[in-house]
Each structure stands twice: as structure tokens, then as C-alpha cells.
Design a protein around this motif. Structure first.
Motif, PDB file in Angstrom:
ATOM      1  N   VAL A 225       0.850  -1.184   0.000  1.00 54.53           N
ATOM      2  CA  VAL A 225       0.000   0.000   0.000  1.00 54.53           C
ATOM      3  C   VAL A 225       0.888   1.239   0.000  1.00 54.53           C
ATOM      4  O   VAL A 225       1.816   1.342   0.788  1.00 54.53           O
ATOM      5  CB  VAL A 225      -0.925   0.019   1.240  1.00 54.53           C
ATOM      6  N   ILE A 226       0.610   2.183  -0.886  1.00 51.47           N
ATOM      7  CA  ILE A 226       1.377   3.424  -0.952  1.00 51.47           C
ATOM      8  C   ILE A 226       0.797   4.400   0.041  1.00 51.47           C
ATOM      9  O   ILE A 226      -0.385   4.722  -0.018  1.00 51.47           O
ATOM     10  CB  ILE A 226       1.314   4.014  -2.369  1.00 51.47           C
ATOM     11  N   THR A 227       1.598   4.872   0.978  1.00 44.01           N
ATOM     12  CA  THR A 227       1.101   5.798   1.985  1.00 44.01           C
ATOM     13  C   THR A 227       1.315   7.218   1.517  1.00 44.01           C
ATOM     14  O   THR A 227       2.112   7.499   0.630  1.00 44.01           O
ATOM     15  CB  THR A 227       1.837   5.584   3.316  1.00 44.01           C
TER      16      THR A 227
ATOM     17  N   THR B 268       3.551  -2.416 -18.243  1.00 42.49           N
ATOM     18  CA  THR B 268       2.795  -3.669 -18.185  1.00 42.49           C
ATOM     19  C   THR B 268       1.318  -3.314 -17.960  1.00 42.49           C
ATOM     20  O   THR B 268       0.980  -2.152 -17.747  1.00 42.49           O
ATOM     21  CB  THR B 268       3.287  -4.549 -17.034  1.00 42.49           C
ATOM     22  N   ASP B 269       0.447  -4.291 -17.980  1.00 41.91           N
ATOM     23  CA  ASP B 269      -0.963  -4.031 -17.693  1.00 41.91           C
ATOM     24  C   ASP B 269      -1.127  -3.420 -16.297  1.00 41.91           C
ATOM     25  O   ASP B 269      -1.902  -2.482 -16.098  1.00 41.91           O
ATOM     26  CB  ASP B 269      -1.774  -5.330 -17.783  1.00 41.91           C
ATOM     27  N   GLU B 270      -0.375  -3.986 -15.332  1.00 44.31           N
ATOM     28  CA  GLU B 270      -0.437  -3.449 -13.970  1.00 44.31           C
ATOM     29  C   GLU B 270       0.105  -2.015 -13.928  1.00 44.31           C
ATOM     30  O   GLU B 270      -0.416  -1.156 -13.211  1.00 44.31           O
ATOM     31  CB  GLU B 270       0.366  -4.336 -13.015  1.00 44.31           C
TER      32      GLU B 270
ATOM     33  N   PRO C 298       8.461   7.702  -4.712  1.00 42.72           N
ATOM     34  CA  PRO C 298       8.527   6.616  -5.707  1.00 42.72           C
ATOM     35  C   PRO C 298       7.378   6.663  -6.698  1.00 42.72           C
ATOM     36  O   PRO C 298       7.572   6.368  -7.889  1.00 42.72           O
ATOM     37  CB  PRO C 298       8.462   5.346  -4.845  1.00 42.72           C
ATOM     38  N   LEU C 299       6.204   7.044  -6.234  1.00 42.30           N
ATOM     39  CA  LEU C 299       5.057   7.146  -7.133  1.00 42.30           C
ATOM     40  C   LEU C 299       5.272   8.264  -8.145  1.00 42.30           C
ATOM     41  O   LEU C 299       4.959   8.108  -9.327  1.00 42.30           O
ATOM     42  CB  LEU C 299       3.781   7.413  -6.325  1.00 42.30           C
TER      43      LEU C 299
ATOM     44  N   ALA D 120      -2.672   5.380 -14.375  1.00 45.14           N
ATOM     45  CA  ALA D 120      -3.943   6.116 -14.387  1.00 45.14           C
ATOM     46  C   ALA D 120      -4.284   6.642 -12.998  1.00 45.14           C
ATOM     47  O   ALA D 120      -4.751   7.781 -12.845  1.00 45.14           O
ATOM     48  CB  ALA D 120      -5.058   5.210 -14.907  1.00 45.14           C
ATOM     49  N   GLN D 121      -4.045   5.833 -11.970  1.00 46.95           N
ATOM     50  CA  GLN D 121      -4.353   6.255 -10.605  1.00 46.95           C
ATOM     51  C   GLN D 121      -3.315   7.239 -10.075  1.00 46.95           C
ATOM     52  O   GLN D 121      -3.635   8.152  -9.312  1.00 46.95           O
ATOM     53  CB  GLN D 121      -4.433   5.033  -9.681  1.00 46.95           C
ATOM     54  N   ALA D 122      -2.062   7.056 -10.471  1.00 47.09           N
ATOM     55  CA  ALA D 122      -0.991   7.918  -9.972  1.00 47.09           C
ATOM     56  C   ALA D 122      -1.222   9.366 -10.366  1.00 47.09           C
ATOM     57  O   ALA D 122      -0.992  10.286  -9.560  1.00 47.09           O
ATOM     58  CB  ALA D 122       0.360   7.433 -10.490  1.00 47.09           C
TER      59      ALA D 122
END
Length: 308
Positions: A5-7, A66-68, A13-14, A74-76
Motif C-alpha cells: 500500500v502506498i502511503t 505492463t498491464d499493472e 517513488p510514485l 492512471a491512478q498515480a
């Protein structure tokens, strides 16, 4: 970061991942972030390990998501934009003593309409910084949606659901011909007559061109395009020399005695809007500019909550 989980506290990193994915290159991302490439590579490797996912296909000289990775990308973008909005809101200073307005303006308006508006606004708020990007409607809209601009000028019929907008200008699209052209003695021209002439037109992607392409489809005509350019002075020169005719907003031709302008049979009026991301944070500086723009143009202004 734990359990995949990214806090909120570990966004670096994100952010690195987002820039690498957006630019398609570790090298270009490192240059953009002003960091060493190994540091970015290591941070993304660690991110992949903790998420237990592979985010990039790594080949000898290229990378791809990759697909992931595509899902995270998209969320980032949404996460980073939300954080940026929150930071801006927390840093707002009273009195508009500091701040920045990043606005996208189509070239015709940037040349003929906005210079006195921008100078007058800067005179009222000397502490604010302006960043003006000139471009086509499609490019400006994309930059706005990505958070690369705070505001952008968009034609009223092209506003997508994810943007909010306020009208500030209604302007007529005028047919523009040389003084010696047969149309010069007329008061109006039909769309069919216009599209049959050799035309000097804006390139695709500009709101002016999108309107004309739509009108051509509506009347079943194929425009006879002889020249494509986004440079208004070049369009005017082409028309003056008799190599074609064009259509421009009235503001771009009303002061040129070497050109004749006339209406279409059914006058074409464009409503131009200043737009921003719906749900995004509109800073005090940007709200002040929207209000100032509407005041200067005689349109209804917003209240201090950003609403009409």
C-alpha cells in the motif's frame, strides 16, 4: 510503505514512476526531476518489490508499461494532482501577494485579445506570476486535464464533462478576402461558396479549424484547403496576395485596411470560455483572473467561492 500500500508520506517513488511512464524513458525522467538515473531506477525497483508487481517491460533500449503499470499510471496521475491541489490550498496567502496563474490561450486570442487583459491584470496584482502557453484547443484541453495548466480558453461547444467553464467573449467568424476578390463587393457568403474557394486555414487541433470542419460536414462540403498554418500574420499575407481566402475572428482583421471582411449568410458567432478542471482546486490567483476576465469582457462574474 508496507503490505503493498502506498502511503501519503511516501509519494516520491510514485512520482518517479509517473514521470518515467509519462516520458517513456528513465533518462528523460531523471532530467525532468533533476535526479541521477540510478536513484530513480532503484526507487522504482523497490516500489515493484513492495507492490509485488512488475510495472515496466524493460528491453535493451526501450521500456513500456505492463498491464499493472498502466493501471497504476492512471491512478498515480489522480493521486499526484490531488496532493498538488491540497498543497496549493494550504499554501494560499491572503491578499493575493503571491501566486501563479498558468493559462493556455489559442494563438489568435493570444495575439489580438489577451495582451491588454494580461497587462491590466498584472497591474492590479503585481505580485502574481503569469505563465502563458499558446497552443491549439486539443493540446490546451489535454494539458488542462493533466494539471499542466490551471486555466485554458476553450470554445463553448467543446467543453467536456471533466471541465468547468465560464463564458467571457462572443466573437464573429468573418470571411476574409483581398480587396480585388469577387466576394469583396458582397455583404455575405454562403458556406458552400466559401468552401469552394482555395482556403488558408488553421491546422487541425485549433478550435477555429474544428468549427469549420464541423460546418463543412453539416453542409456536405469538402474544404478546398491550399494552405495550412497557425500563424495569423501569414494567413493575412496569403489573403492579401490573392492566393486564397480565409475566415478569422473579427478582432484579427478589423484594423487592416488591405482586407475586406464579410459575414456568412448565417452569421457564425463563437462563445469563448475560460475553463478549469471540475473538482480541482482553483487558487485565489486563478479565481481572481477568471473574475477579472469576465469583468473586462462584461460577463457575469463569480462570487468569492468560485460560483456564479
Amino acid at each position: 510503505m508496507s503490505g503493498g500500500v502506498i502511503t501519503v508520506m511516501e509519494l516520491k517513488p510514485l512520482r518517479y514512476f509517473y514521470e518515467v511512464a509519462r516520458l517513456g524513458s528513465f533518462t528523460r525522467a531523471a532530467e525532468r526531476l533533476n535526479l541521477a538515473q540510478p536513484a530513480i531506477s532503484m526507487a522504482i525497483r523497490k516500489l515493484e518489490e513492495e507492490l509485488q508487481l512488475t510495472l515496466f517491460h524493460r528491453r535493451e533500449r526501450t521500456i513500456s508499461l505492463t498491464d499493472e503499470g498502466r493501471r497504476l499510471y492512471a491512478q498515480a496521475g489522480k493521486i499526484l494532482q490531488a496532493v498538488s491541489d491540497a498543497e496549493l490550498e494550504m499554501q494560499e496567502l491572503k491578499g493575493l501577494e503571491r501566486g501563479e496563474v498558468r493559462v493556455g490561450i489559442p494563438s489568435m486570442l493570444g495575439s489580438f485579445y489577451f495582451p491588454p487583459i494580461l497587462m491590466a491584470f498584472r497591474h492590479r496584482y503585481p505580485g502574481l506570476m503569469f505563465s502563458v502557453h499558446e497552443g491549439g484547443a486539443v493540446q490546451l484541453q489535454q494539458m488542462l486535464e493533466k494539471g499542466e495548466l490551471d486555466l485554458a480558453v476553450i470554445e463553448s461547444q467543446q467543453i467536456p464533462d471533466m471541465l468547468e467553464a465560464r463564458a467571457f467573449l462572443r466573437e464573429e467568424m468573418r470571411v476574409v478576402v483581398a480587396r480585388e476578390h469577387p466576394f469583396a463587393c458582397r455583404s455575405s457568403v454562403s458556406l458552400e461558396e466559401f468552401f469552394a474557394e482555395e482556403l488558408a486555414m488553421f491546422k487541425p487541433g485549433y478550435f477555429h479549424r474544428k468549427v469549420l470542419d464541423r460546418l463543412a460536414r453539416e453542409v456536405g462540403c469538402t474544404p478546398n484547403i491550399g494552405f495550412e498554418t497557425n500563424l495569423v500574420p501569414l494567413i493575412r499575407a496569403i489573403v492579401k496576395q490573392g492566393f486564397g481566402i480565409s475566415t478569422l475572428l473579427n478582432m484579427a482583421v478589423e484594423d487592416d485596411p488591405e482586407l475586406v471582411t464579410l459575414s456568412f449568410d448565417q452569421p457564425i458567432l463563437l462563445d469563448l470560455c475560460i475553463a478549469w478542471r471540475k473538482g480541482g482546486y482553483l487558487s485565489q490567483a486563478n479565481r481572481a483572473f477568471v473574475e477579472f476576465l469576465q469583468e473586462a469582457s462584461g460577463f457575469v462574474v463569480m462570487d468569492d467561492t468560485g460560483q456564479l
